[in-house]
Design a protein around this motif. Sequence first.
Motif, PDB file in Angstrom:
ATOM      1  N   ARG A  88      -6.261   4.110  -3.355  1.00 49.61           N
ATOM      2  CA  ARG A  88      -6.282   4.322  -4.805  1.00 49.61           C
ATOM      3  C   ARG A  88      -5.345   5.431  -5.260  1.00 49.61           C
ATOM      4  O   ARG A  88      -4.703   5.317  -6.313  1.00 49.61           O
ATOM      5  N   PHE A  89      -5.240   6.528  -4.476  1.00 48.21           N
ATOM      6  CA  PHE A  89      -4.360   7.622  -4.894  1.00 48.21           C
ATOM      7  C   PHE A  89      -2.893   7.215  -4.825  1.00 48.21           C
ATOM      8  O   PHE A  89      -2.090   7.590  -5.687  1.00 48.21           O
ATOM      9  N   ARG A  90      -2.520   6.438  -3.846  1.00 47.14           N
ATOM     10  CA  ARG A  90      -1.133   5.968  -3.745  1.00 47.14           C
ATOM     11  C   ARG A  90      -0.785   5.052  -4.911  1.00 47.14           C
ATOM     12  O   ARG A  90       0.323   5.095  -5.440  1.00 47.14           O
ATOM     13  N   VAL A  91      -1.750   4.215  -5.264  1.00 43.51           N
ATOM     14  CA  VAL A  91      -1.528   3.314  -6.400  1.00 43.51           C
ATOM     15  C   VAL A  91      -1.355   4.113  -7.686  1.00 43.51           C
ATOM     16  O   VAL A  91      -0.450   3.851  -8.497  1.00 43.51           O
ATOM     17  N   GLU A  92      -2.221   5.101  -7.891  1.00 47.16           N
ATOM     18  CA  GLU A  92      -2.145   5.927  -9.098  1.00 47.16           C
ATOM     19  C   GLU A  92      -0.847   6.716  -9.151  1.00 47.16           C
ATOM     20  O   GLU A  92      -0.243   6.871 -10.224  1.00 47.16           O
ATOM     21  N   HIS A 120      -2.461  -1.772   6.365  1.00 43.47           N
ATOM     22  CA  HIS A 120      -1.027  -2.066   6.474  1.00 43.47           C
ATOM     23  C   HIS A 120      -0.570  -2.930   5.299  1.00 43.47           C
ATOM     24  O   HIS A 120       0.487  -2.690   4.706  1.00 43.47           O
ATOM     25  N   LEU A 121      -1.382  -3.934   4.966  1.00 39.66           N
ATOM     26  CA  LEU A 121      -1.034  -4.807   3.847  1.00 39.66           C
ATOM     27  C   LEU A 121      -1.023  -4.041   2.527  1.00 39.66           C
ATOM     28  O   LEU A 121      -0.109  -4.195   1.703  1.00 39.66           O
ATOM     29  N   LEU A 122      -2.035  -3.208   2.304  1.00 45.46           N
ATOM     30  CA  LEU A 122      -2.108  -2.433   1.067  1.00 45.46           C
ATOM     31  C   LEU A 122      -0.967  -1.429   0.971  1.00 45.46           C
ATOM     32  O   LEU A 122      -0.362  -1.254  -0.098  1.00 45.46           O
ATOM     33  N   THR A 123      -0.651  -0.777   2.091  1.00 44.97           N
ATOM     34  CA  THR A 123       0.450   0.196   2.096  1.00 44.97           C
ATOM     35  C   THR A 123       1.771  -0.473   1.760  1.00 44.97           C
ATOM     36  O   THR A 123       2.562   0.046   0.957  1.00 44.97           O
ATOM     37  N   ASN A 124       2.030  -1.628   2.361  1.00 44.63           N
ATOM     38  CA  ASN A 124       3.273  -2.353   2.072  1.00 44.63           C
ATOM     39  C   ASN A 124       3.318  -2.835   0.625  1.00 44.63           C
ATOM     40  O   ASN A 124       4.376  -2.830  -0.014  1.00 44.63           O
ATOM     41  N   VAL A 132       1.984  -1.426  -2.017  1.00 41.67           N
ATOM     42  CA  VAL A 132       2.348  -0.286  -2.869  1.00 41.67           C
ATOM     43  C   VAL A 132       3.815   0.084  -2.663  1.00 41.67           C
ATOM     44  O   VAL A 132       4.549   0.364  -3.617  1.00 41.67           O
ATOM     45  N   LYS A 133       4.249   0.049  -1.428  1.00 41.74           N
ATOM     46  CA  LYS A 133       5.617   0.463  -1.090  1.00 41.74           C
ATOM     47  C   LYS A 133       6.664  -0.412  -1.781  1.00 41.74           C
ATOM     48  O   LYS A 133       7.692   0.089  -2.265  1.00 41.74           O
ATOM     49  N   PHE A 134       6.394  -1.712  -1.869  1.00 35.28           N
ATOM     50  CA  PHE A 134       7.398  -2.634  -2.404  1.00 35.28           C
ATOM     51  C   PHE A 134       7.132  -3.056  -3.856  1.00 35.28           C
ATOM     52  O   PHE A 134       7.726  -4.007  -4.340  1.00 35.28           O
ATOM     53  N   THR A 135       6.212  -2.362  -4.511  1.00 35.61           N
ATOM     54  CA  THR A 135       5.902  -2.675  -5.912  1.00 35.61           C
ATOM     55  C   THR A 135       6.216  -1.463  -6.787  1.00 35.61           C
ATOM     56  O   THR A 135       5.632  -0.390  -6.595  1.00 35.61           O
ATOM     57  N   ASP A 136       7.104  -1.640  -7.739  1.00 41.65           N
ATOM     58  CA  ASP A 136       7.477  -0.553  -8.642  1.00 41.65           C
ATOM     59  C   ASP A 136       6.712  -0.594  -9.959  1.00 41.65           C
ATOM     60  O   ASP A 136       6.552   0.425 -10.634  1.00 41.65           O
ATOM     61  N   LYS A 137       6.263  -1.770 -10.355  1.00 41.47           N
ATOM     62  CA  LYS A 137       5.479  -1.890 -11.582  1.00 41.47           C
ATOM     63  C   LYS A 137       4.557  -3.097 -11.462  1.00 41.47           C
ATOM     64  O   LYS A 137       4.820  -4.040 -10.722  1.00 41.47           O
ATOM     65  N   GLY A 138       3.458  -3.032 -12.228  1.00 41.96           N
ATOM     66  CA  GLY A 138       2.514  -4.137 -12.164  1.00 41.96           C
ATOM     67  C   GLY A 138       1.211  -3.726 -11.519  1.00 41.96           C
ATOM     68  O   GLY A 138       0.660  -2.654 -11.809  1.00 41.96           O
ATOM     69  N   LYS A 139       0.709  -4.537 -10.600  1.00 45.76           N
ATOM     70  CA  LYS A 139      -0.619  -4.287 -10.058  1.00 45.76           C
ATOM     71  C   LYS A 139      -0.734  -4.731  -8.592  1.00 45.76           C
ATOM     72  O   LYS A 139       0.065  -5.525  -8.092  1.00 45.76           O
ATOM     73  N   ILE A 140      -1.764  -4.183  -7.970  1.00 42.67           N
ATOM     74  CA  ILE A 140      -2.142  -4.541  -6.601  1.00 42.67           C
ATOM     75  C   ILE A 140      -3.558  -5.105  -6.683  1.00 42.67           C
ATOM     76  O   ILE A 140      -4.445  -4.485  -7.286  1.00 42.67           O
ATOM     77  N   ILE A 141      -3.776  -6.253  -6.071  1.00 44.95           N
ATOM     78  CA  ILE A 141      -5.100  -6.874  -6.080  1.00 44.95           C
ATOM     79  C   ILE A 141      -5.583  -7.033  -4.642  1.00 44.95           C
ATOM     80  O   ILE A 141      -4.881  -7.596  -3.800  1.00 44.95           O
TER      81      ILE A 141
END
Length: 767
Positions: A328-332, A363-367, A369-378
């Motif tokens: 959550r902190f990485r996403v924020e 690993h999936l969540l980290t990647n 966040v890493k490859f997403t600059d805008k939008g959302k993670i589900i």
Amino acid sequence: MNYSGFGLLSLAVYVIINNRLLRSISKKELSENDIKYRSFLISVILYMFTDIIWGIAYEWHLIKLVYIDTVVYFMLMALSVLMWTRFVVSYLNNGNLFDTILTYTGWIMFTFVMSCLLVNFMYPILFSFDQNGVYTPHPVRYLFLIAQVFLFAATTLCALITFFKSSGENKQRTITITISCIVMILFIILQTCAPLLPLYNIGCLFASCLVHVFLEENEARKKNRKLSKALWDAEKASAAKAAFLANMSHEIRTPINTIIGMNEIILRDSNDDKVISCAENIRESATSLLRIISGILEFSNVEIGETELVNVEYYMPELIDDLYNFIRFRVEDKGLELHMDIDPNLPKRVIGDELKIKQVITHLLTNAVKFTDKGKIIFRARLRGIEGENAHIRFTVTDTGLGIKDADKEKLFIAFERIDTEKKNSEKGPGVGLAMSAHLLDMMGSKFNVQSIHGMGSEFSFELTQQITDKNIIGSNWKNEVNSVTETKKQEHHSFKAPDCRMLLVDDTDLNLEVICGLLEPTKIKIDTASSGEECIRKFGENSYDIVFLDYMMPKMDGIETLKRMKEDYPEKTLATPVISFTASAVSGERERMLSEGFTDYLTKPVVISKMMDMLIKYLPESKISTTDESDLQAQDVSSEQTHEVSFEGIPRELSELPWINVSEGIDYCGTPETYMMALSIFVKGIEEKAALLEDCLSKDDIKLFTINVHAIKSSALTVGMADISAKAKELELLGKAGDREKIDDKFPDFIEDFRNLATVLEKLVG
């Protein structure tokens, strides 16, 4: 034509037998012996060609061609003798007078034949043809053949003499030369008696077969030696890697043991909300650090094929909450949205490898966040169905990031592979994470399903079958479920007491003993401590214990050796007492190794109080365990509050003013001033003993024991806030591991002087 036909057959067999040497174009592929033997082979092949041509031309009465061919025939015969002598000298490699004589003899015979051929043009001394084209050999030809007989006979004699003086492979070499020379002698004699038969060819063929067999055997032995060496090197490298992983695990996790252990004491005893909040942050950070260390160790073990599944019961809401807190902190921080789409019908408790499932999903969540600059993670966790006692659960991570081209999907699961680097440097491959995750899923009987549109986003999913142990569903308020269970566990651990139980705790580091004793203080368990295997065996024999925690990595006698001695000296008592392996090593397979060595169970350091309490509840006699009533809990709270009020008293002012000791840092390590002063007192009182032990190790050139003891000083000094002396001890430890005695002797005098001076200054302050 029969002459030529037989010669052609001999040539074919000759080439087939020696095809390996003849096909080797590069000399780098061959040894010196092989090169010289190949030269001999080529000269014999050319000689056989002339023999074949001679038979055809002689049959057809092409006298001029026969004459020229006969000249070349003798030249190549002489050349083959020269090449043979060069090979024998190289092959036997005696380096004596005979080698020199043999070398010169080959050149002399070659020169002699060439000279005779020149003379033969003017006056026949080797051979001639009459007017009818009949071939007639002359005396010099017989002389040349007799000279070859003497040459091969002398070589045989020398080889036999060498045979009785040599051994092993050298002895076999002499047998090779001896037998081949005897064969050549036999067929040269036969050729002399029947000059119109290709007997010399047959002799060369038989001799070559013998040499070929021995050379191929030598080649096979060399390859086997290389393979054996390569296998030994690989096993050595694997052992070194395993040792490195074990040592690294121990080195890093031991100081974390102190941090987490003392932090647990703070969480247990403090009522100050600010202190508790800070302590919770410490626990989260320490847990994250342990997760990173475990990830490094896990990938190393996946790489060498030593990772294995550890299926245990786990609580589904807790797994989801851990994943949420992790990401959550990485996403924020990136300004993204995080959606947790959790199926409320998921069962509460299932059996599976929780750690590896977390690794794959993180690993999936980290990647994502890493490859997403805008939008959302589900993140989705959906129940796909239930069959009997098994639940089919699909985990999915979706992002609105860069996406992946179809051509690049095959590269996703290759470690360190980059994708689409020609366009965007930021679009780097996922490192080792997905490669390792794919391997872990394969072990769990699953695989990734990848859907992606380049420029729009990606979706990674996988499905696992987990055994259900609690069919109750997590519901929509899974977060509250986690908090409730955590609080319940905390109350259970605080309320557990066993005043009638007796425990033996064995660890070679005094500070570890103090930390664990402090953590277990509320349980009222009677704890005896031992700092060595010998002391453990003595106390175990003198007393009766309900449980034993035995450290693995100790000098002189490690945990495994200690347990074996306990079983030998007190077999019935050891069989009736749970003995828990207690170590900072977290290498995959360590638990199984400890259990195979006879330990009842396995507990890793740093100490996680909940796991240690669970193990105590599991193995202590149920009749000796009692719960704490409400009045006891209130008394503990009052005691904790009082302790907190005076928590920074008791530190001498002179001690805090010393420039080379960081009292504040020492208290941070130890948790309370009282524990710090106790640890410092133990450290100071042991200085002279440890100094004498280090000097004794060097006098006996026992670098291994020296390294173990200087490692203990390094850790203890850092724990009590003496970073400088700890750094010097670490330098000596590294030199010890490298086996650099010269540099140890250079650095040690200054270190031991500074170390002893600590006692002089601190003895009065610690009492």
